[in-house]
Design an enzyme around this catalytic site. Structure first.
Site, PDB file in Angstrom:
ATOM      1  N   MET A  77      15.030  35.301  32.682  1.00 40.87           N
ATOM      2  CA  MET A  77      14.436  36.148  31.651  1.00 40.87           C
ATOM      3  C   MET A  77      13.981  35.349  30.427  1.00 40.87           C
ATOM      4  O   MET A  77      14.290  34.169  30.284  1.00 40.87           O
ATOM      5  CB  MET A  77      15.440  37.215  31.226  1.00 40.87           C
ATOM      6  CG  MET A  77      15.846  38.172  32.341  1.00 40.87           C
ATOM      7  SD  MET A  77      17.067  39.398  31.824  1.00 40.87           S
ATOM      8  CE  MET A  77      16.096  40.395  30.694  1.00 40.87           C
ATOM      9  N   HIS A  78      13.231  36.043  29.569  1.00 43.15           N
ATOM     10  CA  HIS A  78      12.892  35.615  28.201  1.00 43.15           C
ATOM     11  C   HIS A  78      11.843  34.498  28.109  1.00 43.15           C
ATOM     12  O   HIS A  78      11.390  34.184  27.007  1.00 43.15           O
ATOM     13  CB  HIS A  78      14.142  35.150  27.434  1.00 43.15           C
ATOM     14  CG  HIS A  78      15.336  36.031  27.574  1.00 43.15           C
ATOM     15  ND1 HIS A  78      15.308  37.373  27.304  1.00 43.15           N
ATOM     16  CD2 HIS A  78      16.607  35.745  27.965  1.00 43.15           C
ATOM     17  CE1 HIS A  78      16.513  37.885  27.523  1.00 43.15           C
ATOM     18  NE2 HIS A  78      17.315  36.929  27.928  1.00 43.15           N
ATOM     19  N   ASP A 233      16.776  38.541  36.284  1.00 43.86           N
ATOM     20  CA  ASP A 233      17.752  38.048  37.264  1.00 43.86           C
ATOM     21  C   ASP A 233      19.063  38.818  37.251  1.00 43.86           C
ATOM     22  O   ASP A 233      19.625  39.110  38.323  1.00 43.86           O
ATOM     23  CB  ASP A 233      17.992  36.547  37.080  1.00 43.86           C
ATOM     24  CG  ASP A 233      18.286  36.137  35.643  1.00 43.86           C
ATOM     25  OD1 ASP A 233      18.407  37.007  34.752  1.00 43.86           O
ATOM     26  OD2 ASP A 233      18.394  34.917  35.397  1.00 43.86           O
TER      27      ASP A 233
END
Length: 478
Positions: A77-78, A233
């Site tokens: 992520m991110h 995830d």
């Protein structure tokens, strides 16, 4: 057949499952992370495409491969993948563990309504502060940004030709109204971004598009292939472990550490530094406490002692010992829950001339377990309740560590039977739902349990006292 793709930080894993949800075959390909400056962590998105092609080549001879009819991507992520108007990558992806935007994160976090709308503290690893950093330090690149995609969404673009992302991944950007499950005009404005720079949003188990015909031919797939929205995830891991409803959860002893629970509604409490994100299925959310270094602390100890983690812990067995004389602060890369500090650093206390490498290994396991207790207590502060948890991740292979963690958390920990139950399986399950329209509860089932590890009642009070001492030492650091 269905294909789940787990786009990890250090490699990609592809898992084929059949119509009954059983794993059939898997393949992996690796790539590198670049760290050009301290605190920076970047990756070339082109490496993900190469790794995906390599994984598909490995699977090509698997019986039933040509019958793959659904694919979903679970991604770290991110990350910020910046594209120009022709979908060309403008710079390397800035990853989740990059801390260069700590100043921008603090400024954005202090902006009115940002926490209320996003449901979260703005952490330096989130996507929005990364773009503010680019605006300040790479203005010529910022001016050319037509789209910002998360890593999983970038693979969705490669697969479908569409800019599309799911809710669970997008919830970690600080641009999404996590309760409303939509981009927030106010959050985008605070982050100097526009809605047209965002991908379209779909639920993780909904169709996001069809596999490009040229890519299908290149891979040797015979029929139409639906691409699902996919997931971040951890949401995918929740799908793989059947964590859907309040009271269900898991502890992940991986490179980073996670305590995650599903929630039936939206219950943010940003000040706890707990992450409150959309789940990958409609009308569900999940919350998690995250520590940045879990088994990575043991890997670090192995590197500096010249011994493998397995070697360091080989003599421990499964019989739990009382708290050791050495205390370890597990903050090698800063921390998220509950401290929200990119500058917090780790260390040992209580060292003496008689300290052994075994003492250090025990201290590391205790320190990481205390950090996960911090995460659990932060989740409880939001109203989440957990009576037991699955335990997954590489650290769960250590019987000693699992017994220690169960005792420090004071929770029974359930070890799944061997097999698939992680993010790749969760992604394959999302693909199956997108293709078949099946109810999520029918597909997202819990794994069989091999064993339940109970807390050691004789040592519980000792580790409670150890946790209190750990918290006092952390307070001195912060």
């Amino acid at each position: 057949m269905y294909l789940g793709i787990d786009l990890g930080t250090s490699g990609l894993r592809a898992l084929m499952t059949d119509a009954a949800g059983r794993p059939v075959a898997s393949a992996e390909a690796q790539y590198n992370v670049q760290t050009p400056h301290p605190g920076w962590s970047e990756q070339d998105p082109g490496d993900w495409i190469t790794a995906l092609d390599q994984a598909m080549d490995q699977l090509r001879d698997t019986p039933g491969y040509g019958d793959i009819c659904g694919i979903a991507v679970a991604g770290h992520m991110h990350g910020a993948v910046l594209l120009d108007g022709s979908d060309q990558v403008l710079r390397p992806c800035i990853l989740w563990n990059d801390t260069r935007s700590a100043t921008e994160a603090a400024e954005l976090d202090a902006t009115a309504q940002v926490r209320d709308l996003s449901g979260n503290i703005v952490f330096p690893g989130f996507t929005a502060p990364k773009l503010l950093w680019v605006q300040r330090h790479e203005p010529e690149i910022f001016a050319d940004v037509a789209k910002v995609l998360l890593p999983a969404a970038y693979l969705n673009l490669h697969l479908t030709g569409r800019h599309v992302a799911d809710m669970s991944d997008s919830a970690g950007t600080s641009w999404l109204d996590v309760g409303a499950r939509d981009w927030s005009e106010q959050l985008l404005k605070a982050g100097q971004m526009r809605r047209d720079q965002m991908p379209d949003l779909v639920e993780g188990c909904a169709p996001a598009g069809q596999l490009r015909s040229d890519l299908a031919r290149h891979w040797g797939l015979t029929g139409p292939v639906t691409i699902a929205g996919g997931a971040g995830d951890n949401a995918a891991a929740a799908c793989g472990t059947g964590v859907m409803a309040a009271g269900q959860g898991f502890v992940s002893l991986g490179t980073s550490g996670v305590v995650l629970t599903a929630r039936d509604g939206f219950h943010p409490d940003a000040q706890t530094a707990v992450h409150t994100f959309c789940h990958a299925i409609p009308d569900r959310w999940y919350q998690m406490g995250v520590m940045l270094s879990a088994t990575d602390c043991m890997n670090w100890l192995g590197r500096i002692t010249g011994r493998s983690p397995a070697d360091l812990t080989a003599c421990l067995g499964d019989q739990l010992r009382p708290p050791g004389p050495v205390t370890f602060m597990p903050y090698l890369s800063g921390e998220r829950t509950p401290h929200n500090s990119a500058s917090l650093r780790g260390g040992f206390q209580g060292l003496s001339i008689s300290t052994t490498s075994e003492d250090l290994a025990i201290a590391v396991m205790e320190g990481v377990s205390y950090g996960l207790r911090d995460c659990l207590e932060a989740l409880r502060a939001t109203g989440a309740e957990l009576s037991s948890c699955l335990v997954i991740g590489g650290g769960s292979k250590s019987g000693y560590w699992v017994k220690l963690l169960a005792t420090i958390l004071d929770l029974p920990l359930q070890l799944p039977k061997g097999g698939e139950f992680g993010a790749a399986l969760g992604a394959a399950r999302l693909a199956q739902i997108a293709v078949t329209g099946a109810a999520p509860a029918e597909i997202l089932t819990a794994p069989d349990i091999a064993a339940t590890v109970m807390p050691d009642s004789n040592l519980r009070d000792g580790f409670d006292a150890g946790y209190a001492a750990f918290r006092a030492r952390v307070s001195a650091l912060t």
